[in-house]
Scaffold this motif. Structure first.
Motif, PDB file in Angstrom:
ATOM      1  N   SER A  67      23.567 -24.243 -68.799  1.00 10.46           N
ATOM      2  CA  SER A  67      23.565 -25.635 -68.340  1.00 10.46           C
ATOM      3  C   SER A  67      23.009 -26.480 -69.463  1.00 10.46           C
ATOM      4  O   SER A  67      21.855 -26.308 -69.840  1.00 10.46           O
ATOM      5  CB  SER A  67      22.651 -25.809 -67.126  1.00 10.46           C
ATOM      6  OG  SER A  67      22.930 -24.839 -66.139  1.00 10.46           O
ATOM      7  N   HIS A  69      22.312 -30.367 -70.995  1.00 12.13           N
ATOM      8  CA  HIS A  69      22.265 -31.817 -70.814  1.00 12.13           C
ATOM      9  C   HIS A  69      22.308 -32.439 -72.207  1.00 12.13           C
ATOM     10  O   HIS A  69      21.477 -32.107 -73.066  1.00 12.13           O
ATOM     11  CB  HIS A  69      21.013 -32.223 -70.033  1.00 12.13           C
ATOM     12  CG  HIS A  69      21.085 -31.823 -68.577  1.00 12.13           C
ATOM     13  ND1 HIS A  69      20.939 -32.717 -67.537  1.00 12.13           N
ATOM     14  CD2 HIS A  69      21.338 -30.630 -67.994  1.00 12.13           C
ATOM     15  CE1 HIS A  69      21.078 -32.087 -66.374  1.00 12.13           C
ATOM     16  NE2 HIS A  69      21.311 -30.812 -66.626  1.00 12.13           N
ATOM     17  N   GLU A 221      26.586 -33.773 -69.073  1.00 12.19           N
ATOM     18  CA  GLU A 221      26.056 -32.458 -68.677  1.00 12.19           C
ATOM     19  C   GLU A 221      27.226 -31.513 -68.569  1.00 12.19           C
ATOM     20  O   GLU A 221      28.300 -31.903 -68.118  1.00 12.19           O
ATOM     21  CB  GLU A 221      25.323 -32.595 -67.334  1.00 12.19           C
ATOM     22  CG  GLU A 221      24.726 -31.308 -66.779  1.00 12.19           C
ATOM     23  CD  GLU A 221      25.686 -30.544 -65.901  1.00 12.19           C
ATOM     24  OE1 GLU A 221      25.690 -29.302 -65.947  1.00 12.19           O
ATOM     25  OE2 GLU A 221      26.461 -31.186 -65.175  1.00 12.19           O
TER      26      GLU A 221
ATOM     27  N   SER B  65      22.345 -35.646 -62.163  1.00 14.93           N
ATOM     28  CA  SER B  65      22.815 -34.285 -62.448  1.00 14.93           C
ATOM     29  C   SER B  65      21.595 -33.389 -62.571  1.00 14.93           C
ATOM     30  O   SER B  65      20.707 -33.660 -63.369  1.00 14.93           O
ATOM     31  CB  SER B  65      23.612 -34.283 -63.755  1.00 14.93           C
ATOM     32  OG  SER B  65      23.914 -32.966 -64.140  1.00 14.93           O
ATOM     33  N   THR B  94      16.244 -37.909 -68.933  1.00 15.03           N
ATOM     34  CA  THR B  94      16.299 -36.482 -68.611  1.00 15.03           C
ATOM     35  C   THR B  94      14.895 -35.893 -68.625  1.00 15.03           C
ATOM     36  O   THR B  94      14.102 -36.205 -69.518  1.00 15.03           O
ATOM     37  CB  THR B  94      17.196 -35.731 -69.619  1.00 15.03           C
ATOM     38  OG1 THR B  94      18.527 -36.267 -69.541  1.00 15.03           O
ATOM     39  CG2 THR B  94      17.254 -34.235 -69.325  1.00 15.03           C
ATOM     40  N   THR B 116      18.878 -34.982 -65.009  1.00 17.30           N
ATOM     41  CA  THR B 116      19.226 -36.273 -65.590  1.00 17.30           C
ATOM     42  C   THR B 116      19.261 -37.291 -64.464  1.00 17.30           C
ATOM     43  O   THR B 116      19.911 -37.080 -63.444  1.00 17.30           O
ATOM     44  CB  THR B 116      20.562 -36.195 -66.352  1.00 17.30           C
ATOM     45  OG1 THR B 116      20.360 -35.362 -67.519  1.00 17.30           O
ATOM     46  CG2 THR B 116      21.035 -37.571 -66.807  1.00 17.30           C
ATOM     47  N   THR B 223      24.084 -26.234 -60.069  1.00 13.89           N
ATOM     48  CA  THR B 223      24.159 -27.562 -60.671  1.00 13.89           C
ATOM     49  C   THR B 223      24.805 -28.507 -59.675  1.00 13.89           C
ATOM     50  O   THR B 223      25.832 -28.180 -59.083  1.00 13.89           O
ATOM     51  CB  THR B 223      24.962 -27.531 -61.983  1.00 13.89           C
ATOM     52  OG1 THR B 223      24.249 -26.733 -62.937  1.00 13.89           O
ATOM     53  CG2 THR B 223      25.139 -28.933 -62.555  1.00 13.89           C
ATOM     54  N   HIS B 225      25.914 -32.711 -58.954  1.00 15.73           N
ATOM     55  CA  HIS B 225      26.092 -34.094 -59.403  1.00 15.73           C
ATOM     56  C   HIS B 225      26.053 -34.990 -58.170  1.00 15.73           C
ATOM     57  O   HIS B 225      26.842 -34.796 -57.245  1.00 15.73           O
ATOM     58  CB  HIS B 225      27.458 -34.295 -60.067  1.00 15.73           C
ATOM     59  CG  HIS B 225      27.725 -33.415 -61.238  1.00 15.73           C
ATOM     60  ND1 HIS B 225      28.985 -33.188 -61.732  1.00 15.73           N
ATOM     61  CD2 HIS B 225      26.889 -32.701 -62.031  1.00 15.73           C
ATOM     62  CE1 HIS B 225      28.919 -32.382 -62.776  1.00 15.73           C
ATOM     63  NE2 HIS B 225      27.666 -32.056 -62.980  1.00 15.73           N
TER      64      HIS B 225
END
Lengths: 286, 286
Positions: A67, A69, A221, B65, B94, B116, B223, B225
Motif C-alpha cells: 500500500s 501513499h 494511493e 484513503s 497523510t 490520507t 484499504t 476509499h
C-alpha cells in the motif's frame, strides 16, 4: 535474452546500503511519465527495499500486499529508502518504507508504503476462483499505446498492446466505458516477476483516456496484491474505473500470466481531470 | 435518537491524548468477531487518531484513503495509538498510525496504517460515473445476519440485512458466487458518517459464507476509499470476491448511501479456509 543478463529494470531496482535501515536507489530517466517518475516504478523500488530488509532478517521477502501513499512527484535522480521492520513472522512479515529525495538541501518524501511480504514460490496452486483472462485478439493484432503524453519514457521499456475493442480513443473515437484491456511485456525481453507486476499494474494509459480524456492522472494511493509468481511470456491485463467523482477516480487493474492465472490485483485512487464532457454516466451528476 | 447523544460508536472512537503523538483508546468488548476485535472498528479508530492528529495542525482530517496492515489480533481493552505526520497539505495530508496493546509488559503492535485525509464536505457533487446501487427488496424483506460466529458482538451494534437472493446459505442452501448484498445501519439509530463507513465496510459476513464456508476469515490488509459523506439512513452494500486462491481471498465492498451515491470502496486481502468443497470455480484448480 541471455540468462543472467542484467536488464534495465533490474538496474532500476539495484539498491546500495548506506546504513542498516537505509538504501540508496538511482531513479532512471527512462521510467518517467512526463516530468514525474512513474508510480509503478516507485512501487517496485519500495517493495524491493522492503524485501531486501526483511530477507536480511532471514525471512522471505516477496511482495504480497503493498500500500503506497504518494506524497509528492519524484524526479529522475538519487533517492533514499528508509525501511522499518514492523513485524517479522515465519510466513508473513511487514515493513514500512519511506522514499525521499534531496531537494535544495532538504529531504522531501515522495512515497510512504506498507509492504507485507511472504514466500510467493510457496503459495500453492489451489485456485478455487478467479475470473477468466480477458478475451481479445493476439498482441500483434492489438494497438500500441499512443504517445499522448510527452516524455512517457516508460513506454519505451514496457510494451503495451491495447485491445482495439477498448481503444477507440486511439483512433479518435472515445468509448463510453473507462476500461482497457490488453497485453504487456518488457520490450527488452525480460520475463515478468512479482516486482515487474508492480511496475506494470500502473503502466497502462489511464482509464479516462478511453473516454477521450487522455492526460496525466496522478496517483494518490495504490494498493496491489501479488497473488502468484507469473510465468514467462506476455501478461494480459484489464483496467477499469467504477467511480469517477469529485475529480477523482479509482482504477482497478488485474493481471494474468501466460498460463491464465490471475497474478495481481491492484486498485489506485487518482486525481482525474474535471475538464471534458460528461462521458458515460450511469447516474446523472448531482 | 436525540441530537447530541453520545452513541456507543462515538465512545469507541473517543481518544485521550497521552503525549503529542500518542493517544489512548479503550477497545470495547461490544465490537468483537469472536475473541478478536473487529477489523473495521480498528480501521475507524486508526482513522480517528490520524484525523485528530492532522486537525491539531490546522488541516482537515476526514479519511479519504486508509491502508491498514493487520499484524496480530487485537483484544478488548486499552490500546495505544502512535501517529506520525507524514505530509501536511492544504487539501490532502497523510499520517501513519500504529495501534498497539500491552501484553505481559510488552507492546504488541496490532495494526499499522497509512491514512490520507481531506475535507470530505468540500468534495463536490460532480459524480460522472458510478455503478447503480444494488437492486434488492427493502430491509424488512431481507434476512438478518445469522450468528454463525460465537461472540460476534459487533452484530448487536451493526444491523446487517442480507438480500435473500445472495443469502441462500442462511437457510442451508449455499450459492455458487462469493457475493453478498444488503443493508446496514447502527442498531441504536446513529447516522452513518465517514468513520462509520470504515467500520461497516468490514462488518458483513465474509463472502465465502455465501459458498457455505462460514467462519473466521482474518484480514491481512484492508484499504478503503471514502468517496463522499453519507446521507442519513440505511446504507446499501455489495461485497464480492474475485480471487480465491492459495488460501487467500480478496474482498471488495461498495457502500451506497440512502440517496444512492457510492460513498465507499474497499478491498481487503484475507486468509480463507482451505477446507470445504471446491465451490464456484470458473477455472479448475491447477
Amino acid at each position: 535474452m541471455t540468462a543472467g543478463t542484467v536488464t534495465e529494470f533490474d538496474r532500476a531496482l539495484a539498491l546500495v546500503d548506506s546504513a542498516p535501515d537505509v538504501a540508496l536507489a538511482e531513479l532512471g530517466a527512462g521510467w518517467r511519465f512526463g516530468t514525474a517518475m512513474h508510480g509503478g516504478l516507485l512501487l517496485a523500488v519500495a517493495a524491493a527495499a522492503a524485501g531486501r530488509r526483511i530477507r536480511a532478517e532471514g525471512r522471505p521477502g516477496d511482495p504480497l500486499s503493498i500500500s503506497a501513499h504518494f506524497l509528492s512527484a519524484a524526479v529522475a535522480g538519487p533517492a533514499e529508502l528508509r525501511t522499518e521492520v514492523v513485524r517479522l513472522g515465519r510466513t508473513l512479515s511487514t515493513a514500512a518504507v519511506s522514499l525521499a529525495q534531496r531537494v535544495d538541501g532538504v529531504d522531501v518524501e515522495r512515497v510512504r508504503a506498507l509492504v507485507t511480504v511472504t514466500d510467493l514460490e510457496r503459495l500453492d496452486a489451489d485456485v478455487r476462483l478467479q475470473p477468466e483472462p480477458p478475451a481479445m485478439p493476439p498482441p500483434e493484432q492489438c494497438l500500441p499505446c499512443p504517445a499522448f503524453l510527452e516524455d512517457a519514457t516508460l513506454w519505451d521499456r514496457v510494451e503495451i498492446r491495447l485491445d482495439p475493442a477498448t481503444a477507440g480513443w486511439v483512433r479518435g473515437e472515445p468509448g463510453h466505458r473507462p476500461h482497457h484491456q490488453g497485453w504487456a511485456r518488457f520490450t527488452d525481453g525480460r520475463d515478468p516477476d512479482p516486482l515487474a507486476l508492480l511496475l506494470i499494474c500502473d503502466a497502462m494509459p489511464n482509464t479516462v483516456a478511453a473516454l477521450g480524456i487522455p492526460g496525466y492522472v496522478p496517483t494518490l494511493e495504490l494498493t496491489a496484491h501479488v497473488r502468484g509468481v507469473p510465468s514467462p511470456g506476455w501478461l494480459r491485463f484489464t483496467q477499469t474505473t467504477r467511480n469517477y467523482s469529485a475529480g477523482m477516480i479509482e482504477e482497478d487493474a488485474e493481471i494474468f500470466d501466460a498460463t491464465g492465472r490471475m497474478v495481481l490485483q491492484s486498485r489506485q485512487l487518482a486525481r482525474a481531470p474535471r475538464t471534458g464532457p460528461h462521458h458515460s454516466t450511469t447516474r446523472s451528476a448531482r
